[in-house]
Design an enzyme around this catalytic site. Structure first.
Site, PDB file in Angstrom:
ATOM      1  N   GLU A   1      28.020 -45.150 -43.251  1.00 42.47           N
ATOM      2  CA  GLU A   1      27.804 -46.438 -43.344  1.00 42.47           C
ATOM      3  C   GLU A   1      27.655 -46.944 -44.752  1.00 42.47           C
ATOM      4  OE1 GLU A   1      25.097 -49.938 -41.053  1.00 42.47           O
ATOM      5  OE2 GLU A   1      24.081 -48.350 -42.142  1.00 42.47           O
TER       6      GLU A   1
ATOM      7  N   GLU B   1      23.829 -60.389 -44.686  1.00 40.00           N
ATOM      8  CA  GLU B   1      22.956 -59.722 -43.691  1.00 40.00           C
ATOM      9  C   GLU B   1      21.611 -60.342 -44.424  1.00 40.00           C
ATOM     10  OE1 GLU B   1      21.415 -55.490 -42.639  1.00 40.00           O
ATOM     11  OE2 GLU B   1      23.373 -55.791 -43.785  1.00 40.00           O
TER      12      GLU B   1
END
Length: 231
Positions: free
Chosen positions: A116, A213
């Site tokens: 990721e 985020e």
């Protein structure tokens, strides 16, 4: 990325050209289908939340999205626009008015190895969930970056619950980049810097996204608004 488990249905606009929904999916079944991470990564946008708080997001077409958030303990969100992956130049501009933990970043995954990755362009407060280890420093597109890695153990991934490595390119001035923001990200420069430090990526099979985020970290709570256009 924070492991979000609930999908909030919202008024998402079907965006044109490279930002359009996959063929055969209407807005209703598109929202209801995106309950697992691997499916979300194949979409042209991200919008998911976890825990308590007030979160909203709207896709406005042409690569533009807007969101607002006020997270409570355990709460957070991810919202953004994405398409394709690999070596490319991503441009972004808009307003990122954030408080508390979170990132404005380019984000994605690879397989073999399972990674990721983030390229963090702005942050009101860098407060990662797992410890970061500094691996190298480099420059790209006129900015200086630190390259960090972290490990997530038995967490959600595009291959189910797995242990995997996270890569983070973080602008050294990221925490001062709140308010009006703009920039270019040449992804290949980051991939090459990571590889030079001994950390390669795998196969690109899902989209990458320019995301806002926000997440709670202990007593540190997120809030704010953002309106970002991506091209």
């Amino acid at each position: 990325m924070v492991a979000f488990t609930s999908l909030i249905a919202t008024a998402l606009a079907i965006v044109p050209s490279a930002f359009s929904a996959p063929s055969g999916l209407t807005e209703d079944n598109y929202n209801s289908a995106h309950t697992d991470l691997v499916t979300r990564q194949g979409s042209p946008w991200q919008w998911w939340t976890e825990g308590s708080g007030q979160f909203s997001c709207q896709q406005q077409g042409g690569g533009k999205y807007s969101c607002s958030w006020n997270g409570q303990p355990g709460g957070g969100m991810v919202a953004g626009t994405g398409w394709g992956s690999g070596r490319k130049t991503v441009r972004y501009s808009g307003q990122y008015n954030a408080k508390g933990p979170g990132y404005l970043s380019l984000y994605g995954w690879t397989r073999n190895p399972l990674v990721e990755y983030y390229i963090v362009e702005g942050s009101a407060l860098l407060a990662p969930g797992e410890p970061w280890t500094l691996r190298s420093n480099f420059t790209s597109d006129g900015a200086s970056y630190n390259f960090y890695t972290a490990q997530r153990v038995n967490k959600p991934s595009i291959e189910g619950t797995r242990t995997f490595t996270q890569y983070f390119s973080v602008r050294t001035d990221a925490e001062s980049r709140v308010g009006t923001v703009s920039g270019s990200i040449t992804t290949g420069n980051h991939f090459d810097a990571w590889s030079k430090a001994g950390y390669r990526l795998g196969n690109f099979e899902q989209n990458m996204f320019m995301v806002t985020e926000a997440f709670a970290n202990g007593t540190k709570l997120p809030s704010g608004t953002s309106t970002i256009t991506v091209s």
